[in-house]
Write an enzyme that holds these catalytic residues in place. Structure first.
Site, short mmCIF file in Angstrom:
data_model
loop_
_atom_site.label_atom_id
_atom_site.label_comp_id
_atom_site.label_asym_id
_atom_site.label_seq_id
_atom_site.Cartn_x
_atom_site.Cartn_y
_atom_site.Cartn_z
N GLU A 97 0.92 -1.53 -0.17
CA GLU A 97 -0.19 0.02 -0.41
C GLU A 97 1.05 1.21 0.85
OE1 GLU A 97 -3.73 -1.94 2.34
OE2 GLU A 97 -2.04 -1.41 3.70
N CYS A 124 2.98 8.73 1.47
CA CYS A 124 3.89 7.58 2.39
C CYS A 124 3.95 6.37 1.43
CB CYS A 124 2.49 7.12 3.75
SG CYS A 124 3.63 5.98 5.32
N CYS A 147 7.72 -7.46 6.25
CA CYS A 147 8.82 -6.71 7.31
C CYS A 147 9.16 -7.40 8.45
CB CYS A 147 8.21 -5.20 7.74
SG CYS A 147 9.62 -4.71 8.85
N CYS A 178 8.83 -4.81 15.11
CA CYS A 178 8.12 -4.85 16.01
C CYS A 178 6.69 -4.94 16.63
CB CYS A 178 8.09 -2.72 15.46
SG CYS A 178 9.81 -2.97 14.75
N CYS A 185 3.35 -2.69 15.25
CA CYS A 185 3.17 -3.15 14.15
C CYS A 185 2.21 -3.69 14.05
CB CYS A 185 4.25 -2.21 13.08
SG CYS A 185 4.28 -2.24 11.69
N CYS A 219 -0.74 5.19 10.79
CA CYS A 219 1.02 4.56 10.63
C CYS A 219 0.60 2.78 11.04
CB CYS A 219 1.22 5.29 12.03
SG CYS A 219 1.97 6.71 11.25
#
Ligand code: SAH
Length: 385
Positions: free
Chosen positions: A117, A130, A137, A141, A144, A357
């Protein structure tokens, strides 16, 4: 540079006609090539280097992705080029606009089927895109949503540049003013593609987009910080905790590059780039939001011209953390400001379309691309395509 008409109208030869999703191993994707790389290829082809500039102008300035239409090249050369290059970019499969704040989310699909995205965030005098650098990933984290999906693919430079181009086409005559690598993925885990994409965006023969309007956000892969300085892009660091114990817990990358190493890397970056750093700080309720944390932020960043960007945690299905109450967020900001720090609270944008975010994640991993009201109370969505 006014956006070329034929770029958005879908005429023959424009970018609208090249949603080619077939995977071809043999041919080079034109959109992956920096000017230097293109020159090299062109020379190995026995042609003058300046031909690369002509090709870039056709593709990026005139919006013509069809060699047969490039009339200042010889007929023979025009016929050779398609044997070497093709124009491949990810397909835009969904385009949503937040009814609350105008944030737009673009879902792309790679030829291999994976999705990622990009989010366009309007503010007073900016239109910030963004972009994603990876599908999934590996940084793990804890807070996230993207991290819940392991790394599937490092995007190519062309995949990154395409996010910029496709969005610019969709929003014409408006134009993107800033690019932030804060979408899915860790940019410094995919440095070649990320830095090449910045070169392509920046080329005076192409999109001519200023490096200073590009920000790379990293979880803290310290060896790459000097490369960001060299690239001319700006740096944002996701700090998110103020002790090694807590940072090890919320961001496992801290075990490899602990806070003292990270901050030393930031100082070196500042020496090299002579540019201040934005520190992002996700506020997690009762985890990293105390007065002591505020004091430690001040200590950690001592000597570095810094801006602190507080991001109140955005909750997502299954998240173990909570967003602090607004009062607490403002108090935290005040503590920092009293110590003389420059602090902004990032407004949560695009919540109704799941574009805030840390909420980005691929559709095939069970996340709604079209928000449903059981996940968040939301006004009706605007499905744009
Ligand atoms: N990997 C890069 C860029 C992607 S994350 C990085 O870590 O910087 C972009 C920003 O969103 C980071 O500052 C990250 O800490 C923050 N973020 C991630 N998940 C979040 C969430 N659920 N709520 C608020 N911010 C989040």
């Amino acid at each position: 540079m006014p956006y070329p008409k034929n770029w958005v109208q879908g005429q023959k030869g424009s970018m609208e006609n090249i949603q080619d999703t077939s995977v071809s191993e043999a041919k080079i994707n034109f959109f992956d090539l920096t000017m230097d790389q293109l020159k090299e290829k062109i020379q190995s082809f026995g042609k003058e280097k300046y031909r690369a500039q002509q090709l870039y102008q056709w593709v990026y300035q005139k919006g013509v992705a069809d060699f047969s239409q490039m009339t200042n090249l010889s007929k023979e050369f025009r016929e050779e080029l398609p044997k070497l290059f093709e124009f491949r970019r990810p397909e835009l499969v969904s385009h949503l606009k937040s009814a609350i704040d105008g944030t737009q989310k673009f879902l792309f699909k790679l030829a291999e089927g994976m999705t990622f995205e990009a989010v366009l965030i309007p503010s007073k005098d900016r239109l910030t895109l963004c972009v994603s650098s990876e599908v999934g990933c590996n940084m793990a984290c804890r807070f996230c949503f993207t991290a819940k999906q392991k790394l599937q693919k490092r995007l190519s430079a062309g995949d990154i540049v395409s996010q910029f181009q496709v969005v610019n086409e969709k929003i014409a005559p408006e134009k993107i003013t800033n690019v932030v690598f804060m979408g899915m993925g860790e940019p410094l885990d995919n440095p070649d593609a990320v830095f090449n994409s910045i070169k392509i965006l920046n080329s005076e023969w192409g999109l001519n987009f200023s490096r200073k309007r590009v920000t790379i956000s990293t979880s803290g892969l310290v060896p790459g910080l000097k490369d960001i300085a060299k690239s001319g892009a700006r740096l944002a660091v996701s700090l998110n905790a103020t002790t090694n114990e807590m940072r090890d817990f919320v961001m496992p990358i801290n075990k490899k590059y602990p806070l003292e190493v990270l901050m030393e890397g930031c100082r070196e970056y500042y020496e090299l780039a002579k540019d201040g750093i934005t520190f992002e700080y996700v506020l997690l309720n009762d985890v990293n939001d105390t007065l002591e944390d505020a004091k430690r932020i001040k200590e950690l960043t001592r000597g570095i011209p810094s801006k602190i960007n507080l991001i109140p945690f955005n909750e997502h299905p299954g998240s173990e953390f909570k967003r602090p109450a607004s009062k607490k967020v403002f108090e935290f900001q005040e503590h920092l400001m009293k110590m003389g720090m420059h602090v902004l609270i990032r407004r949560t944008m695009g919540r109704d379309i799941y574009a805030a975010c840390g909420q980005l994640r691929s559709v095939y991993e069970g996340k709604p691309t079209h928000m449903t009201s059981d996940v968040m109370t939301t006004p009706e969505l605007t499905q744009l395509g």
